[in-house]
Design an enzyme around this catalytic site. Structure first.
Site, mmCIF file in Angstrom:
data_model
loop_
_atom_site.group_PDB
_atom_site.id
_atom_site.type_symbol
_atom_site.label_atom_id
_atom_site.label_comp_id
_atom_site.label_asym_id
_atom_site.label_seq_id
_atom_site.Cartn_x
_atom_site.Cartn_y
_atom_site.Cartn_z
ATOM 1 N N ASP A 231 0.839 -1.199 0.000
ATOM 2 C CA ASP A 231 0.000 0.000 0.000
ATOM 3 C C ASP A 231 0.879 1.256 0.000
ATOM 4 O OD1 ASP A 231 -2.719 1.181 0.467
ATOM 5 O OD2 ASP A 231 -1.731 1.959 2.254
ATOM 6 N N GLU A 291 1.230 -0.605 -5.118
ATOM 7 C CA GLU A 291 0.277 0.460 -5.430
ATOM 8 C C GLU A 291 1.114 1.662 -5.851
ATOM 9 O OE1 GLU A 291 -3.231 3.345 -3.747
ATOM 10 O OE2 GLU A 291 -1.605 2.756 -2.445
#
Ligand code: NOJ
Ligand code: CA
Length: 567
Positions: A231, A291
């Site tokens: 993330d 990401e």
């Protein structure tokens, strides 16, 4: 013209399911195939919204386990589960308060182990989300960090004095609408948070943080996890001198002056950390997906590492922001494909509006989402499919501010209604609550769920689900779609995006009409080694062509044609 798959192709696809290739999907750690992730189809599960096994209105791990046969049949090889760890759920799990456990709302570690082992029995892998940039403010590390300036974990986060009374250390902003610094009256210092104040940024310059976080990955690898989606990797490091970001013209969606985030995003230090994290992953043949929000292809390339020693699969999120035109798609794919890395294509996720709503014109929406499937599932690279795309789920955005669950939607209403709309429960059946839960679903489903669901679409050979299954099966059955090079065709065509995937085993032609008017492109494949090319249709929607000598292809609005090319 409707979706059509040819009889002989069904036989071939059926056979493919039983060939050694199908079995080869489960190579990897067990058999030494370190590149299993290259030919895998990944599927993102947002656990709150996938399947609720205990009637509390929130999806859970046992719910996912119950749906593994569905995912297997769809053609999924690996499931990425967004955070299911203990969390106060301020950011619906992206605020982790314990990295090595399961939130009771989702189940237990035993449920997780069962999910992994049931997935493995079906030749599927499980990937977890790794929230690297920040923890929850309820994490034991932060509670200790905040307890005093001398606490053992003080330096695990980014604490600084203000510039003066009521003045934060610098001008950095949180991407979620507030200043980037939160004052702690007890210790009279500020801590930094790129996301919500409840998500304090970890201090990755502290080796103890790296050690603890790397051990988190080992904990899950030992439990059979096959990798992580990292993330917010862009935000891992900040300028140690806390220089102010330079201003940019304009205002953001919260009405704040824009700034160029050069001192709190994409710092070069990220790469050395990713290289070390990759070494740990390599010990387990695990995959690292990123990401990675990038402004261009060269930025995206950086995340592979100079020697391919960082992320295996940095996501191409630029794809979700392109104008919906043949030229924009062609230019972008040409650039990504020729850059050299193994591409990772995503068309949506839990932060991005669903293509049905994003591109839908109200008339051809079903054809448009079939076209999208014909596009990102036939490219060279690894696709990541967001749950519900395969049935053509639409965004179901909240209509009233009081119904919004995602704090971004509350903060920026009505300009931005937040991300609830793309996170609504999976639509399984035509029953009440779409078969997702026997309780009250945490987010409402759209009325269209009555007709648009797995059960109904499974019975309809023209459905979006049927189309997705066919493309996914073709991808496995046709070697050029897995291994072939990508060759753009008819590059001057403003409406139709076409390409060839060519390998030693043959070639597959993909033709996509990104316009609402009929098109009839024709192809000259002499330069590609086909002096008198023949075509055999493999799959079409709103399109047709005669099998035999390759002439023109008839495409209705947003039609897609996939055919095998031979000499
Ligand atoms: C990206 C995640 O996808 C998003 O849902 C989350 O809010 C932020 N990172 C913060 O973790
Ligand atoms: Ca978080």
């Amino acid at each position: 013209m409707k979706t059509r798959i040819h009889g002989w192709a069904i036989v071939l696809l059926f056979a493919a399911c039983w060939t050694p290739f199908a079995g080869a999907q489960m190579k990897g750690k067990d058999t030494g195939d370190q590149q299993w992730w290259k030919y895998a189809v990944f599927y993102e599960v947002y656990p709150r919204s996938f399947a609720d096994s205990n009637g509390d209105g929130i999806g859970d791990l046992n719910g996912i386990t119950l749906k593994l046969d569905y995912l297997k049949d769809l053609g999924v090889d690996a499931i990425w589960i967004t955070p299911c760890f203990p969390s106060p759920q301020v950011d619906f799990g992206y605020d982790v308060s314990d990295y090595v456990n399961i939130d009771p709302m989702y189940g237990t570690l035993a449920d997780f182990d069962r999910l992994v082992s049931e997935a493995k029995k079906r030749g599927m892998r499980v990937i977890l989300d790794f929230v690297v940039n920040h923890t929850s403010d309820r994490h034991a590390w932060f509670l200790d960090s905040k307890s005093s300036r001398n606490a053992a974990h003080r330096d695990w986060y980014i604490w600084r004095d203000g510039k003066g009374p009521d003045q934060p250390p610098n001008n950095w902003l949180s991407t979620f609408g507030s200043p980037g610094w939160q004052y702690d009256p007890a210790s009279k210092q500020y801590y930094y948070h790129y996301f919500y104040p409840e998500q304090p940024d970890l201090n990755w310059r502290n080796p103890a943080v790296e050690k603890a976080m790397f051990n988190v990955t080992r904990f899950w690898y030992k439990r059979g996890v096959a990798g992580f989606r990292l993330d917010a990797v862009d935000t891992l490091y900040e300028d140690p001198n806390l220089r102010d970001n330079p201003p940019l013209p304009g205002k953001d969606k919260f009405g704040r002056p824009e700034q160029d985030e050069i001192y709190n995003k994409k710092l070069p230090e990220v790469h050395a950390t990713l290289q070390r994290l990759r070494k740990v992953a390599d010990e387990y043949d695990a995959v690292l997906i990123g990401e990675t929000w990038t402004k261009d292809v060269s930025q995206l390339q950086e995340y592979y590492g100079k020697n391919g020693n960082e992320l295996h699969l940095p996501m191409d999120l630029m794809l979700t922001e392109l104008p919906f035109t043949a030229a924009a798609y062609r230019d972008h794919i040409n650039a990504v494909d020729s850059a050299g890395g193994w591409p990772t294509y995503v068309i949506s996720n839990h932060d991005i509006r669903r293509p049905y709503t994003r591109y839908g014109d109200g008339v051809h929406n079903d054809d448009i989402v079939k076209l999208m499937a014909g596009f990102y599932l036939t490219l060279r690279g690894t696709p990541i499919l967001y749950y519900g795309e395969e049935i053509g789920m639409e965004n179901n955005d909240p209509q009233r501010k009081e119904d919004v669950k995602d704090p971004i939607g509350v903060l920026s209403w009505p300009k931005d209604k937040g991300r609830d709309g793309e996170r609504t429960p999976m639509q399984w059946t035509s029953e009440h609550n779409a078969g997702f839960t026997t309780g009250k679903p945490w987010l409402p489903m759209p009325e269209s769920a009555q007709a648009r669901n797995v059960e109904a679409e499974s019975k309809d050979p023209q459905s979006i689900l049927a189309f997705y299954k066919q493309v996914l099966r073709l991808r496995k059955a046709e070697p050029p779609l897995r291994e072939g090079v990508y060759i753009p065709l008819n590059e001057a065509d403003a409406y139709v995006f076409s390409y060839l995937r060519k390998s030693k085993d043959g070639a597959v032609l993909v033709v996509l009409n990104l316009s609402a008017s009929p098109q009839n492109p024709s192809f000259d494949l002499r330069k590609q080694g086909f002096a008198s090319a023949k075509v055999k249709g493999l799959l079409e929607n709103a399109a047709s062509a005669h099998d035999g000598a390759l002439k023109s292809i008839q495409l209705n609005a947003y039609g897609v044609y996939i055919g095998r090319i031979s000499k």
